[in-house]
Design a protein around this motif. Structure first.
Motif, PDB file in Angstrom:
ATOM      1  N   SER A 146     -10.159   5.701   7.246  1.00  0.00           N
ATOM      2  CA  SER A 146      -9.321   4.501   7.825  1.00  0.00           C
ATOM      3  C   SER A 146      -8.945   3.701   6.963  1.00  0.00           C
ATOM      4  O   SER A 146      -7.751   2.858   7.224  1.00  0.00           O
ATOM      5  CB  SER A 146     -10.410   3.589   8.712  1.00  0.00           C
ATOM      6  N   LEU A 147      -9.140   3.782   5.734  1.00  0.00           N
ATOM      7  CA  LEU A 147      -8.541   2.846   4.502  1.00  0.00           C
ATOM      8  C   LEU A 147      -7.338   3.692   4.270  1.00  0.00           C
ATOM      9  O   LEU A 147      -7.320   4.822   4.217  1.00  0.00           O
ATOM     10  CB  LEU A 147      -9.574   2.828   3.180  1.00  0.00           C
ATOM     11  N   TYR A 148      -6.301   2.892   4.062  1.00  0.00           N
ATOM     12  CA  TYR A 148      -4.740   3.250   3.810  1.00  0.00           C
ATOM     13  C   TYR A 148      -4.870   4.359   2.960  1.00  0.00           C
ATOM     14  O   TYR A 148      -4.175   5.644   2.931  1.00  0.00           O
ATOM     15  CB  TYR A 148      -3.745   2.293   3.624  1.00  0.00           C
ATOM     16  N   LEU A 149      -5.112   3.978   1.434  1.00  0.00           N
ATOM     17  CA  LEU A 149      -5.139   4.606   0.158  1.00  0.00           C
ATOM     18  C   LEU A 149      -5.827   5.880   0.536  1.00  0.00           C
ATOM     19  O   LEU A 149      -5.683   7.334  -0.015  1.00  0.00           O
ATOM     20  CB  LEU A 149      -5.534   4.006  -0.947  1.00  0.00           C
ATOM     21  N   VAL A 150      -7.094   5.694   1.233  1.00  0.00           N
ATOM     22  CA  VAL A 150      -7.889   7.099   1.439  1.00  0.00           C
ATOM     23  C   VAL A 150      -7.198   8.133   2.273  1.00  0.00           C
ATOM     24  O   VAL A 150      -7.250   9.454   2.096  1.00  0.00           O
ATOM     25  CB  VAL A 150      -9.274   6.940   2.013  1.00  0.00           C
ATOM     26  N   LYS A 151      -6.591   7.764   3.365  1.00  0.00           N
ATOM     27  CA  LYS A 151      -5.960   8.344   4.440  1.00  0.00           C
ATOM     28  C   LYS A 151      -4.800   9.142   3.698  1.00  0.00           C
ATOM     29  O   LYS A 151      -4.234  10.175   4.069  1.00  0.00           O
ATOM     30  CB  LYS A 151      -5.583   7.527   5.718  1.00  0.00           C
ATOM     31  N   LYS A 152      -3.698   8.297   2.795  1.00  0.00           N
ATOM     32  CA  LYS A 152      -2.342   8.776   2.799  1.00  0.00           C
ATOM     33  C   LYS A 152      -2.502   9.387   1.503  1.00  0.00           C
ATOM     34  O   LYS A 152      -1.163  10.171   1.158  1.00  0.00           O
ATOM     35  CB  LYS A 152      -1.455   7.575   2.908  1.00  0.00           C
ATOM     36  N   THR A 153      -3.152   9.411   0.372  1.00  0.00           N
ATOM     37  CA  THR A 153      -2.955   9.637  -0.803  1.00  0.00           C
ATOM     38  C   THR A 153      -3.398  11.283  -0.824  1.00  0.00           C
ATOM     39  O   THR A 153      -4.064  11.687  -0.133  1.00  0.00           O
ATOM     40  CB  THR A 153      -3.441   8.937  -2.139  1.00  0.00           C
ATOM     41  N   HIS A 154      -2.692  12.125  -1.973  1.00  0.00           N
ATOM     42  CA  HIS A 154      -3.016  13.290  -1.866  1.00  0.00           C
ATOM     43  C   HIS A 154      -4.270  14.026  -2.860  1.00  0.00           C
ATOM     44  O   HIS A 154      -4.772  14.715  -2.385  1.00  0.00           O
ATOM     45  CB  HIS A 154      -1.599  13.985  -2.173  1.00  0.00           C
ATOM     46  N   PRO A 155      -4.040  13.402  -4.179  1.00  0.00           N
ATOM     47  CA  PRO A 155      -5.241  13.799  -4.716  1.00  0.00           C
ATOM     48  C   PRO A 155      -6.739  13.547  -4.321  1.00  0.00           C
ATOM     49  O   PRO A 155      -6.878  12.522  -3.397  1.00  0.00           O
ATOM     50  CB  PRO A 155      -5.058  13.048  -6.254  1.00  0.00           C
ATOM     51  N   ALA A 156      -7.544  14.345  -4.443  1.00  0.00           N
ATOM     52  CA  ALA A 156      -8.934  14.057  -4.557  1.00  0.00           C
ATOM     53  C   ALA A 156      -9.059  12.671  -4.957  1.00  0.00           C
ATOM     54  O   ALA A 156      -8.758  12.476  -6.112  1.00  0.00           O
ATOM     55  CB  ALA A 156      -9.740  15.171  -4.921  1.00  0.00           C
ATOM     56  N   LEU A 163       1.165  -1.222   0.241  1.00  0.00           N
ATOM     57  CA  LEU A 163      -0.221  -0.075  -0.178  1.00  0.00           C
ATOM     58  C   LEU A 163       1.025   1.262   0.163  1.00  0.00           C
ATOM     59  O   LEU A 163       0.466   2.230  -0.899  1.00  0.00           O
ATOM     60  CB  LEU A 163      -0.874  -0.076   1.240  1.00  0.00           C
ATOM     61  N   ARG A 164       1.846   1.289   0.610  1.00  0.00           N
ATOM     62  CA  ARG A 164       2.772   2.312   0.744  1.00  0.00           C
ATOM     63  C   ARG A 164       3.603   2.659  -0.571  1.00  0.00           C
ATOM     64  O   ARG A 164       3.528   3.916  -1.173  1.00  0.00           O
ATOM     65  CB  ARG A 164       3.934   2.234   1.905  1.00  0.00           C
ATOM     66  N   GLN A 165       3.766   1.637  -1.164  1.00  0.00           N
ATOM     67  CA  GLN A 165       4.301   1.730  -2.696  1.00  0.00           C
ATOM     68  C   GLN A 165       3.132   2.317  -3.700  1.00  0.00           C
ATOM     69  O   GLN A 165       3.784   3.505  -4.327  1.00  0.00           O
ATOM     70  CB  GLN A 165       4.633   0.372  -3.220  1.00  0.00           C
ATOM     71  N   ARG A 166       2.048   2.140  -3.498  1.00  0.00           N
ATOM     72  CA  ARG A 166       1.075   3.068  -4.334  1.00  0.00           C
ATOM     73  C   ARG A 166       1.009   4.223  -3.943  1.00  0.00           C
ATOM     74  O   ARG A 166       0.840   5.141  -4.671  1.00  0.00           O
ATOM     75  CB  ARG A 166      -0.289   2.009  -4.124  1.00  0.00           C
ATOM     76  N   VAL A 167       0.846   4.305  -2.518  1.00  0.00           N
ATOM     77  CA  VAL A 167       0.619   5.963  -2.216  1.00  0.00           C
ATOM     78  C   VAL A 167       1.809   6.634  -2.380  1.00  0.00           C
ATOM     79  O   VAL A 167       1.750   7.872  -2.916  1.00  0.00           O
ATOM     80  CB  VAL A 167       0.733   5.811  -0.562  1.00  0.00           C
ATOM     81  N   ASP A 168       3.126   6.152  -2.543  1.00  0.00           N
ATOM     82  CA  ASP A 168       4.319   7.063  -2.691  1.00  0.00           C
ATOM     83  C   ASP A 168       4.292   7.267  -4.168  1.00  0.00           C
ATOM     84  O   ASP A 168       4.749   8.270  -4.715  1.00  0.00           O
ATOM     85  CB  ASP A 168       5.567   6.212  -2.634  1.00  0.00           C
ATOM     86  N   ILE A 169       3.733   6.519  -5.282  1.00  0.00           N
ATOM     87  CA  ILE A 169       3.911   6.465  -6.731  1.00  0.00           C
ATOM     88  C   ILE A 169       2.900   7.652  -7.010  1.00  0.00           C
ATOM     89  O   ILE A 169       3.018   8.689  -7.734  1.00  0.00           O
ATOM     90  CB  ILE A 169       3.613   5.168  -7.311  1.00  0.00           C
ATOM     91  N   VAL A 170       1.671   7.557  -6.404  1.00  0.00           N
ATOM     92  CA  VAL A 170       0.468   8.340  -6.593  1.00  0.00           C
ATOM     93  C   VAL A 170       1.016   9.780  -6.327  1.00  0.00           C
ATOM     94  O   VAL A 170       0.700  10.844  -6.935  1.00  0.00           O
ATOM     95  CB  VAL A 170      -0.666   7.969  -6.113  1.00  0.00           C
ATOM     96  N   ASN A 171       1.400   9.927  -4.857  1.00  0.00           N
ATOM     97  CA  ASN A 171       1.941  11.217  -4.420  1.00  0.00           C
ATOM     98  C   ASN A 171       2.888  12.019  -5.251  1.00  0.00           C
ATOM     99  O   ASN A 171       2.942  13.290  -5.424  1.00  0.00           O
ATOM    100  CB  ASN A 171       2.120  11.113  -2.910  1.00  0.00           C
ATOM    101  N   GLU A 172       4.019  11.101  -5.593  1.00  0.00           N
ATOM    102  CA  GLU A 172       5.028  11.577  -6.627  1.00  0.00           C
ATOM    103  C   GLU A 172       4.545  12.341  -7.991  1.00  0.00           C
ATOM    104  O   GLU A 172       4.698  13.370  -8.306  1.00  0.00           O
ATOM    105  CB  GLU A 172       6.041  10.495  -6.612  1.00  0.00           C
ATOM    106  N   LEU A 173       3.634  11.576  -8.572  1.00  0.00           N
ATOM    107  CA  LEU A 173       2.961  11.829  -9.993  1.00  0.00           C
ATOM    108  C   LEU A 173       2.184  13.094  -9.693  1.00  0.00           C
ATOM    109  O   LEU A 173       2.107  14.244 -10.332  1.00  0.00           O
ATOM    110  CB  LEU A 173       2.122  10.733 -10.359  1.00  0.00           C
ATOM    111  N   LEU A 199      -8.079  10.873  -8.315  1.00  0.00           N
ATOM    112  CA  LEU A 199      -7.572   9.370  -8.044  1.00  0.00           C
ATOM    113  C   LEU A 199      -8.763   8.417  -7.627  1.00  0.00           C
ATOM    114  O   LEU A 199      -9.728   8.886  -6.985  1.00  0.00           O
ATOM    115  CB  LEU A 199      -6.679   9.268  -6.601  1.00  0.00           C
ATOM    116  N   ILE A 200      -8.890   7.237  -8.485  1.00  0.00           N
ATOM    117  CA  ILE A 200      -9.869   6.400  -8.399  1.00  0.00           C
ATOM    118  C   ILE A 200      -9.431   5.097  -8.108  1.00  0.00           C
ATOM    119  O   ILE A 200      -8.544   4.571  -8.942  1.00  0.00           O
ATOM    120  CB  ILE A 200     -10.934   6.264  -9.616  1.00  0.00           C
ATOM    121  N   VAL A 201      -9.711   4.320  -6.880  1.00  0.00           N
ATOM    122  CA  VAL A 201      -9.368   2.979  -6.669  1.00  0.00           C
ATOM    123  C   VAL A 201     -10.516   1.955  -6.674  1.00  0.00           C
ATOM    124  O   VAL A 201     -11.532   2.215  -6.094  1.00  0.00           O
ATOM    125  CB  VAL A 201      -8.654   3.047  -5.118  1.00  0.00           C
ATOM    126  N   THR A 202     -10.200   0.992  -7.195  1.00  0.00           N
ATOM    127  CA  THR A 202     -11.143  -0.043  -7.486  1.00  0.00           C
ATOM    128  C   THR A 202     -10.907  -1.215  -7.068  1.00  0.00           C
ATOM    129  O   THR A 202      -9.928  -1.867  -7.239  1.00  0.00           O
ATOM    130  CB  THR A 202     -11.416  -0.207  -8.930  1.00  0.00           C
TER     131      THR A 202
END
Length: 356
Positions: free
Chosen positions: A298-308, A217-227, A238-241
């Motif tokens: 409480s969901l990791y990607l919801v909490k940690k990613t920067h884009p709406a 999960l941290r890998q995905r967060v880091d990729i999205v936030n860097e982009l 950001l859309i997570v499915t």
């Protein structure tokens, strides 16, 4: 147009629509065809020699009274095929004489979608200033939720990925810039019910997906936030499915989550949710849609990613009713189409805004 290949360090997709003046004309007569056992809307249209995704919505609207659950054909019934719409372009010659020629379809090819789906027909420039990050759940060493259908194992990550690819294609058709964060370069869009399980998915940049959940999960967060940082100043979402996993007896509708403090994330989730409500009311008037949108920080990607962002739960892979929604390729296409319509609605109302 030259075919694009996707290499290790880059998977930025950008679609540009070639604008031309146009008028419309349609065929005068409608073609009808009788559905055979095993036919679906996609296969029926494909057998008529047309791109099924171009006429999908028109077909449903034209034949709604003869469709089961608004998307399934009845064997032996006759269905009308919507006419193709071809655009004309007025050309002025040097002698000021006008002539008319049929506009060629403008499209691009994207190998990630697979040989049968690589052509993306460009429909509009509505999303030309928007950037979307699409993350399908699990992947690599983690298949996600598992179930058995017709004696074969099925996995969450394969179906979430297929819907994500279909969504990416819809967004590209409206000239969006799309980053697909989880990629499987030999599994494009698939029209089978049972999607073969493999473990060769990678993260954007050809990164190996970790087995450890937190690291994954941290890998995905880091990729999205860097982009997100690199695209600062642009409209970004950001859309997570995911496909949910609950008890076999629990049938659920599509749910949407957002960050509790994100105004833009809430609007994105609500726009897609409202689209689903309208679609159910139109195509399944006798069925109440019970899906909701709510904050779920409480969901990791919801909490940690920067884009709406919005986090989407498609259904319960262990429930027989939900399996019909998930396994049927036409249903997966409808889900992607409805999500994209909600995204378009959000873009019309949305703002660039700060982080989240």
């Amino acid at each position: 147009m030259k075919k694009k290949h996707f290499y290790n360090s880059c998977f930025l997709i950008s679609a540009i629509l070639l604008c031309m003046g146009s008028g419309l004309f349609a065929q005068d007569s409608l073609v009808t065809v009788t559905a055979k056992r095993g036919d679906g809307i996609l296969s029926l249209l494909r057998d008529q020699g047309v791109n099924p995704y171009d006429l999908y919505d028109d077909f449903i609207a034209m034949n709604i009274q003869d469709l089961r659950d608004s998307v399934h054909l009845y064997e032996g019934r006759t269905y009308r095929i919507p006419p193709l719409k071809e655009e004309e372009v007025e050309l002025t010659t040097q002698a000021d004489k006008q002539s008319t020629e049929i506009k060629k379809i403008t499209s691009e090819e994207f190998a990630i979608f697979g040989k049968d789906h690589e052509d993306v027909i460009l429909k509009s420039e509505k999303l030309k200033d928007a950037v979307y990050y699409l993350v399908s759940g699990h992947g690599g060493p983690d298949p996600g939720a598992m179930a058995v259908y017709a004696g074969k194992s099925i996995a969450e990550d394969e179906y979430a990925y297929d819907i994500t690819l279909r969504l990416a294609k819809e967004l590209l058709a409206h000239s969006a810039t799309v980053y697909i964060i989880i990629q499987d370069k030999n599994d494009g869009i698939r029209d089978e019910r049972i999607l073969k399980i493999d473990h060769d998915e990678v993260a954007y940049g050809d990164k190996t997906i970790p087995l450890n959940q937190v690291k994954r999960l941290r890998q995905r967060v880091d990729i999205v936030n860097e982009l997100h940082r690199k695209n600062r100043g642009k409209y970004q979402r950001l859309i997570v499915t995911h496909v949910d996993s609950r008890s076999k007896g629990q049938n659920i509708d599509v749910f949407f989550y957002h960050h509790e403090k994100s105004k833009n994330g809430k609007q994105l989730a609500q726009s897609i949710h409202n689209t689903f409500q309208k679609k159910y009311k139109k195509y399944q008037p006798n069925r109440t849609y019970s899906g909701t949108f709510e904050d779920r920080t409480s969901l990791y990607l919801v909490k940690k990613t920067h884009p709406a962002m919005t986090f989407i739960e498609i259904g319960n892979i262990r429930n027989k009713k939900d399996q019909r929604r998930i396994l049927d390729p036409e249903n997966r296409q409808a889900l992607a189409k409805w999500i994209s319509e909600g995204v378009l609605l959000d873009f019309e109302k949305g703002e660039i805004g700060p982080i989240r």
